[in-house]
Design a protein around this motif. Structure first.
Motif, PDB file in Angstrom:
ATOM      1  N   SER A  32      44.464  45.634  37.450  1.00  0.00           N
ATOM      2  CA  SER A  32      45.511  45.536  38.461  1.00  0.00           C
ATOM      3  C   SER A  32      46.117  44.133  38.501  1.00  0.00           C
ATOM      4  N   ILE A  33      45.271  43.112  38.362  1.00  0.00           N
ATOM      5  CA  ILE A  33      45.770  41.738  38.319  1.00  0.00           C
ATOM      6  C   ILE A  33      46.701  41.557  37.118  1.00  0.00           C
ATOM      7  N   LEU A  34      46.287  42.071  35.977  1.00  0.00           N
ATOM      8  CA  LEU A  34      47.111  41.951  34.779  1.00  0.00           C
ATOM      9  C   LEU A  34      48.407  42.754  34.935  1.00  0.00           C
ATOM     10  N   ARG A  35      48.303  43.948  35.519  1.00  0.00           N
ATOM     11  CA  ARG A  35      49.505  44.769  35.735  1.00  0.00           C
ATOM     12  C   ARG A  35      50.506  44.036  36.612  1.00  0.00           C
ATOM     13  N   ASP A  36      50.008  43.416  37.674  1.00  0.00           N
ATOM     14  CA  ASP A  36      50.897  42.657  38.555  1.00  0.00           C
ATOM     15  C   ASP A  36      51.486  41.438  37.848  1.00  0.00           C
ATOM     16  N   GLY A  37      50.811  41.004  36.780  1.00  0.00           N
ATOM     17  CA  GLY A  37      51.302  39.861  36.015  1.00  0.00           C
ATOM     18  C   GLY A  37      52.119  40.234  34.794  1.00  0.00           C
ATOM     19  N   GLY A  38      52.530  41.512  34.715  1.00  0.00           N
ATOM     20  CA  GLY A  38      53.433  41.905  33.648  1.00  0.00           C
ATOM     21  C   GLY A  38      52.798  42.596  32.460  1.00  0.00           C
ATOM     22  N   TRP A  39      51.531  42.969  32.572  1.00  0.00           N
ATOM     23  CA  TRP A  39      50.867  43.726  31.510  1.00  0.00           C
ATOM     24  C   TRP A  39      51.049  45.226  31.765  1.00  0.00           C
ATOM     25  N   PRO A 271      46.478  36.388  35.477  1.00  0.00           N
ATOM     26  CA  PRO A 271      46.455  36.631  34.038  1.00  0.00           C
ATOM     27  C   PRO A 271      46.046  35.395  33.242  1.00  0.00           C
ATOM     28  N   ALA A 272      46.439  34.219  33.703  1.00  0.00           N
ATOM     29  CA  ALA A 272      46.056  32.984  33.010  1.00  0.00           C
ATOM     30  C   ALA A 272      44.538  32.795  33.039  1.00  0.00           C
ATOM     31  N   ASP A 273      43.929  33.131  34.181  1.00  0.00           N
ATOM     32  CA  ASP A 273      42.465  33.060  34.277  1.00  0.00           C
ATOM     33  C   ASP A 273      41.827  33.994  33.253  1.00  0.00           C
ATOM     34  N   PHE A 274      42.389  35.183  33.128  1.00  0.00           N
ATOM     35  CA  PHE A 274      41.834  36.159  32.203  1.00  0.00           C
ATOM     36  C   PHE A 274      41.986  35.682  30.759  1.00  0.00           C
ATOM     37  N   THR A 275      43.146  35.149  30.424  1.00  0.00           N
ATOM     38  CA  THR A 275      43.367  34.629  29.075  1.00  0.00           C
ATOM     39  C   THR A 275      42.339  33.545  28.750  1.00  0.00           C
ATOM     40  N   ALA A 276      42.077  32.683  29.703  1.00  0.00           N
ATOM     41  CA  ALA A 276      41.097  31.616  29.495  1.00  0.00           C
ATOM     42  C   ALA A 276      39.690  32.189  29.326  1.00  0.00           C
ATOM     43  N   LEU A 277      39.373  33.230  30.084  1.00  0.00           N
ATOM     44  CA  LEU A 277      38.053  33.851  29.985  1.00  0.00           C
ATOM     45  C   LEU A 277      37.829  34.443  28.593  1.00  0.00           C
ATOM     46  N   ILE A 278      38.835  35.132  28.056  1.00  0.00           N
ATOM     47  CA  ILE A 278      38.695  35.724  26.725  1.00  0.00           C
ATOM     48  C   ILE A 278      38.648  34.625  25.658  1.00  0.00           C
ATOM     49  N   THR A 279      39.398  33.566  25.846  1.00  0.00           N
ATOM     50  CA  THR A 279      39.344  32.436  24.922  1.00  0.00           C
ATOM     51  C   THR A 279      37.925  31.889  24.847  1.00  0.00           C
ATOM     52  N   GLU A 280      37.307  31.718  26.004  1.00  0.00           N
ATOM     53  CA  GLU A 280      35.937  31.195  26.046  1.00  0.00           C
ATOM     54  C   GLU A 280      34.950  32.170  25.414  1.00  0.00           C
ATOM     55  N   ALA A 281      35.140  33.460  25.674  1.00  0.00           N
ATOM     56  CA  ALA A 281      34.242  34.467  25.098  1.00  0.00           C
ATOM     57  C   ALA A 281      34.328  34.485  23.577  1.00  0.00           C
ATOM     58  N   LEU A 282      35.535  34.346  23.039  1.00  0.00           N
ATOM     59  CA  LEU A 282      35.698  34.296  21.586  1.00  0.00           C
ATOM     60  C   LEU A 282      35.059  33.047  21.005  1.00  0.00           C
ATOM     61  N   ALA A 283      35.156  31.928  21.717  1.00  0.00           N
ATOM     62  CA  ALA A 283      34.525  30.686  21.249  1.00  0.00           C
ATOM     63  C   ALA A 283      33.005  30.856  21.216  1.00  0.00           C
TER      64      ALA A 283
END
Length: 290
Positions: A32-39, A271-283
């Motif tokens: 829902s957060i991502l949807r509200d942010g344009g996803w 959405p920016a928080d989520f992008t950062a979370l996935i970046t960290e998970a990939l690292a």
């Protein structure tokens, strides 16, 4: 994985993720957060309840309505219309149809009818998952959404074989999206059990697991199938279902995707928080592989 490194993720023109894990750990909240942010938000449960099981759900409502003389007369004369009003946030029509096995006087279903509906759900869930790439393309081609999130059912791990490197569902999904497990802690598990105990809800179970639990419950309680308290059975089964699913989720993350902690997900508000979370998970995933 369609994103192997943090840079591939952050630089991607199209970010596409699939969230999986137990219900109650944040999949729909994040979506829902991502949807509200344009996803674009694709809900597997919503797809199941509308495209694949909508007719069966509505027919079940009509079957109950036909037991009431006034509604029976109106239905037979096409004077009223009965349909479910399922939404991303209210999946009650789907769960009500799926039902619980046991004593009809307590709202239970005969076990064979319950198994039939379970089989319907399994087929519908697989079909809805395999529809995901089509919606990835539709979201971009028709509506112009560059980013896409698939919000899966908690039972995804029951309809795939994560140990099979050519699993027909996971193979398709992993070619189009990054698969992300929202992993709960023991504290989360206990909280989910307590919440379920207060309001037990229907669930989909892998057929072999369901039969094992049903046989064990009947043996332990000494009850005949038609005398089982439906809520008591699903309460008894829930903790076992969590334990059954955990290694399957872990294998999905290990072989097909990555994992993020539910506590970290709870801190995501944009959405920016989520992008950062996935970046960290990939690292983290890259450092473990190294």
């Amino acid at each position: 994985m369609i994103y192997e490194t943090p840079a591939e993720w952050t630089d991607a023109a199209h970010k596409r993720v699939l969230l999986f894990g137990m219900s109650g750990l944040g999949k729909t909240r994040i979506s829902s957060i991502l949807r509200d942010g344009g996803w674009f938000h694709y809900s597997v449960d919503y797809r199941i309840g509308t495209r694949y099981m909508g007719e069966a759900i509505a027919d079940n409502f009509k079957r109950e309505a036909m037991k009431i003389p006034l509604l029976r007369e109106l239905l037979l004369s096409d004077s009223v219309r009965i349909a479910s009003n399922i939404t991303f946030d209210n999946l009650a029509p789907l769960s009500t149809y799926l039902g619980k096995p046991g004593d009809p006087a307590l709202g239970g279903l005969p076990f064979e009818e319950y198994r039939r509906r379970q089989a319907q759900h399994r087929e519908a869930e697989i079909d809805a998952l395999l529809d995901t790439p089509k919606f990835v393309n539709r979201a971009l081609d028709i509506y112009g959404y560059r980013n896409f999130v698939c919000d899966t059912s908690g039972s995804i791990c029951e309809v795939v074989n994560p140990e099979n490197r050519v699993d027909p569902v996971l193979s398709v999904l992993s070619r189009h999206l990054a698969l992300v497990w929202i992993e709960g802690s023991e504290d989360h598990t206990q909280a989910l059990i307590e919440r379920f105990d207060r309001a037990p809800k229907p669930m989909y179970y892998r057929p072999e697991f369901l039969m094992e639990c049903w046989s064990a419950y009947l043996a332990e309680t000494g009850r005949m199938p038609g005398a089982v308290d439906p809520d008591a059975f699903v309460r008894w089964t829930y903790a076992r279902a969590l334990a059954h699913r955990q290694p399957r989720y872990a294998a999905m993350a290990a072989h097909w995707g990555l994992r993020v902690a539910a506590d970290e997900v709870a801190q995501v508000n944009t959405p920016a928080d989520f992008t950062a979370l996935i970046t960290e998970a990939l690292a983290k995933r890259g450092s473990r592989a190294a």
